[in-house]
Write a protein that holds these residues in place. Structure first.
Motif, PDB file in Angstrom:
ATOM      1  N   GLU A 138      -9.946  -0.839   4.394  1.00  0.00           N
ATOM      2  CA  GLU A 138      -9.711  -2.264   4.603  1.00  0.00           C
ATOM      3  C   GLU A 138     -10.526  -3.103   3.632  1.00  0.00           C
ATOM      4  O   GLU A 138     -10.036  -4.099   3.080  1.00  0.00           O
ATOM      5  CB  GLU A 138     -10.012  -2.684   6.038  1.00  0.00           C
ATOM      6  CG  GLU A 138      -9.789  -4.178   6.247  1.00  0.00           C
ATOM      7  CD  GLU A 138      -9.377  -4.560   7.643  1.00  0.00           C
ATOM      8  OE1 GLU A 138      -8.636  -5.559   7.792  1.00  0.00           O
ATOM      9  OE2 GLU A 138      -9.794  -3.880   8.590  1.00  0.00           O
ATOM     10  N   TYR A 162      -8.759  -5.881  -3.447  1.00  0.00           N
ATOM     11  CA  TYR A 162      -7.560  -5.974  -4.277  1.00  0.00           C
ATOM     12  C   TYR A 162      -6.751  -7.230  -3.940  1.00  0.00           C
ATOM     13  O   TYR A 162      -6.225  -7.900  -4.831  1.00  0.00           O
ATOM     14  CB  TYR A 162      -6.686  -4.730  -4.083  1.00  0.00           C
ATOM     15  CG  TYR A 162      -7.018  -3.607  -5.032  1.00  0.00           C
ATOM     16  CD1 TYR A 162      -6.252  -3.378  -6.172  1.00  0.00           C
ATOM     17  CD2 TYR A 162      -8.085  -2.757  -4.793  1.00  0.00           C
ATOM     18  CE1 TYR A 162      -6.543  -2.347  -7.048  1.00  0.00           C
ATOM     19  CE2 TYR A 162      -8.390  -1.720  -5.658  1.00  0.00           C
ATOM     20  CZ  TYR A 162      -7.618  -1.520  -6.786  1.00  0.00           C
ATOM     21  OH  TYR A 162      -7.912  -0.493  -7.652  1.00  0.00           O
ATOM     22  N   ILE A 192       0.848  -1.191   0.000  1.00  0.00           N
ATOM     23  CA  ILE A 192       0.000   0.000   0.000  1.00  0.00           C
ATOM     24  C   ILE A 192       0.883   1.239   0.000  1.00  0.00           C
ATOM     25  O   ILE A 192       1.708   1.425   0.895  1.00  0.00           O
ATOM     26  CB  ILE A 192      -0.929   0.037   1.230  1.00  0.00           C
ATOM     27  CG1 ILE A 192      -1.791  -1.225   1.306  1.00  0.00           C
ATOM     28  CG2 ILE A 192      -1.816   1.283   1.178  1.00  0.00           C
ATOM     29  CD1 ILE A 192      -2.623  -1.316   2.571  1.00  0.00           C
ATOM     30  N   ILE A 213      -6.890   2.581  -2.596  1.00  0.00           N
ATOM     31  CA  ILE A 213      -7.059   2.137  -1.205  1.00  0.00           C
ATOM     32  C   ILE A 213      -7.022   3.310  -0.240  1.00  0.00           C
ATOM     33  O   ILE A 213      -7.897   3.459   0.613  1.00  0.00           O
ATOM     34  CB  ILE A 213      -5.971   1.111  -0.829  1.00  0.00           C
ATOM     35  CG1 ILE A 213      -6.128  -0.168  -1.662  1.00  0.00           C
ATOM     36  CG2 ILE A 213      -6.033   0.770   0.669  1.00  0.00           C
ATOM     37  CD1 ILE A 213      -5.042  -1.207  -1.436  1.00  0.00           C
ATOM     38  N   THR A 214      -6.017   4.175  -0.369  1.00  0.00           N
ATOM     39  CA  THR A 214      -5.844   5.248   0.624  1.00  0.00           C
ATOM     40  C   THR A 214      -6.946   6.293   0.566  1.00  0.00           C
ATOM     41  O   THR A 214      -7.230   6.948   1.563  1.00  0.00           O
ATOM     42  CB  THR A 214      -4.485   5.943   0.447  1.00  0.00           C
ATOM     43  OG1 THR A 214      -4.380   6.493  -0.869  1.00  0.00           O
ATOM     44  CG2 THR A 214      -3.339   4.966   0.683  1.00  0.00           C
ATOM     45  N   LEU A 234       0.431  -6.126   6.855  1.00  0.00           N
ATOM     46  CA  LEU A 234       0.533  -5.186   5.750  1.00  0.00           C
ATOM     47  C   LEU A 234       1.982  -4.935   5.332  1.00  0.00           C
ATOM     48  O   LEU A 234       2.896  -4.969   6.152  1.00  0.00           O
ATOM     49  CB  LEU A 234      -0.091  -3.839   6.136  1.00  0.00           C
ATOM     50  CG  LEU A 234      -1.563  -3.822   6.545  1.00  0.00           C
ATOM     51  CD1 LEU A 234      -1.986  -2.400   6.885  1.00  0.00           C
ATOM     52  CD2 LEU A 234      -2.446  -4.395   5.443  1.00  0.00           C
ATOM     53  N   TYR A 236      -8.832  -2.809   0.300  1.00  0.00           N
ATOM     54  CA  TYR A 236      -7.599  -3.600   0.348  1.00  0.00           C
ATOM     55  C   TYR A 236      -7.910  -5.084   0.171  1.00  0.00           C
ATOM     56  O   TYR A 236      -7.250  -5.782  -0.607  1.00  0.00           O
ATOM     57  CB  TYR A 236      -6.896  -3.366   1.682  1.00  0.00           C
ATOM     58  CG  TYR A 236      -5.757  -4.326   1.968  1.00  0.00           C
ATOM     59  CD1 TYR A 236      -4.514  -4.161   1.370  1.00  0.00           C
ATOM     60  CD2 TYR A 236      -5.925  -5.394   2.852  1.00  0.00           C
ATOM     61  CE1 TYR A 236      -3.469  -5.038   1.626  1.00  0.00           C
ATOM     62  CE2 TYR A 236      -4.888  -6.276   3.120  1.00  0.00           C
ATOM     63  CZ  TYR A 236      -3.665  -6.098   2.509  1.00  0.00           C
ATOM     64  OH  TYR A 236      -2.631  -6.965   2.769  1.00  0.00           O
TER      65      TYR A 236
END
Length: 238
Positions: A225, A231, A7, A218-219, A30, A228
């Motif tokens: 979450e 993906y 990420i 994502i961010t 992560l 994420y």
């Protein structure tokens, strides 16, 4: 994770990073990327802070200078306890070898494992037209990336950063005993932004990627979450 989904923490300050990571139940699962914006603001302190969340860390600074300068800079980065660092392959064979030596020396001095050294080939924001007209490169994109990846491997790098669009040729020409880390990853429903050479997680896996990097989808998600995991499922599901 054997084949991580990284990420990209493209935030301007650490408070936003902490708020983002707090939305995950298990941050120790992560792998996160620290880029220039955060590192130039906070320096090594940003690595220390994020390591407290037990994340694996990809420090993406793309070092590019004369060999001695890169070697000494890599000594400092090797002692930070990160897992991956980047250097630009356009710096040439001697610079890449110096990067490897500095990284190894720094990690050894700190009593830490040596981070993976990844060579940046062509940025995913670079189009075929820019390569030809602005970089004045005589090769097309695929051959340019393959050439730089071979240089990186011969110089002792552990892998390269590359678009998914060049993966098939890289695996054929450079081999499977090398790491291919792919940014510019987007699901079909997500905006490409300033990326010109993009692919889905599934496509990247199929073509031989060792890891993928996902940032804004994502961010900037309302549910990081969940996004994420979406993906990750596409990346890992066979």
């Amino acid at each position: 994770m054997e084949k991580p989904l990284m990420i990209a923490l493209d935030f301007p300050d650490l408070d936003q990073v902490r708020q983002f990571l707090a939305q995950f139940e298990q941050t120790d699962q992560l792998t996160v990327k620290i880029g220039m914006e955060l590192f130039y603001h906070y320096g090594p302190a940003v690595v220390t802070t994020i390591k407290q969340a037990d994340c694996d860390i990809f420090l993406d600074l793309k070092l590019f200078d004369i060999p001695h300068t890169v070697e000494k800079a890599m000594e400092q980065l090797g002692a930070l306890g990160v897992d991956y660092v980047t250097v630009h392959t356009l710096g040439g064979f001697q610079m890449l070898q110096a990067a490897k030596k500095g990284l190894s020396d720094g990690a050894k001095r700190a009593g830490l494992p040596k981070p993976h050294l990844l060579g940046v080939t062509e940025l995913t924001s670079i189009s075929e037209q820019v390569l030809k007209e602005q970089q004045n490169c005589r090769l097309d994109m695929n051959n340019q990336v393959v050439s730089l990846a071979k240089l990186a491997k011969d110089s002792g790098c552990d892998g390269v950063i590359t678009s998914a669009l060049e993966l098939s040729d890289l695996v054929k020409s450079v081999g499977t005993d090398f790491e291919y880390v792919v940014p510019g990853i987007r699901m079909h429903q997500d905006a490409a932004g300033d990326q010109n050479r993009v692919a889905t997680p599934k496509d990247a896996r199929k073509d031989g990627a060792s890891a993928i990097v996902v940032g804004r989808p994502i961010t900037q998600s309302n549910d990081p979450e969940h996004t994420y995991q979406r993906y990750l499922k596409s990346w890992t599901l066979k």
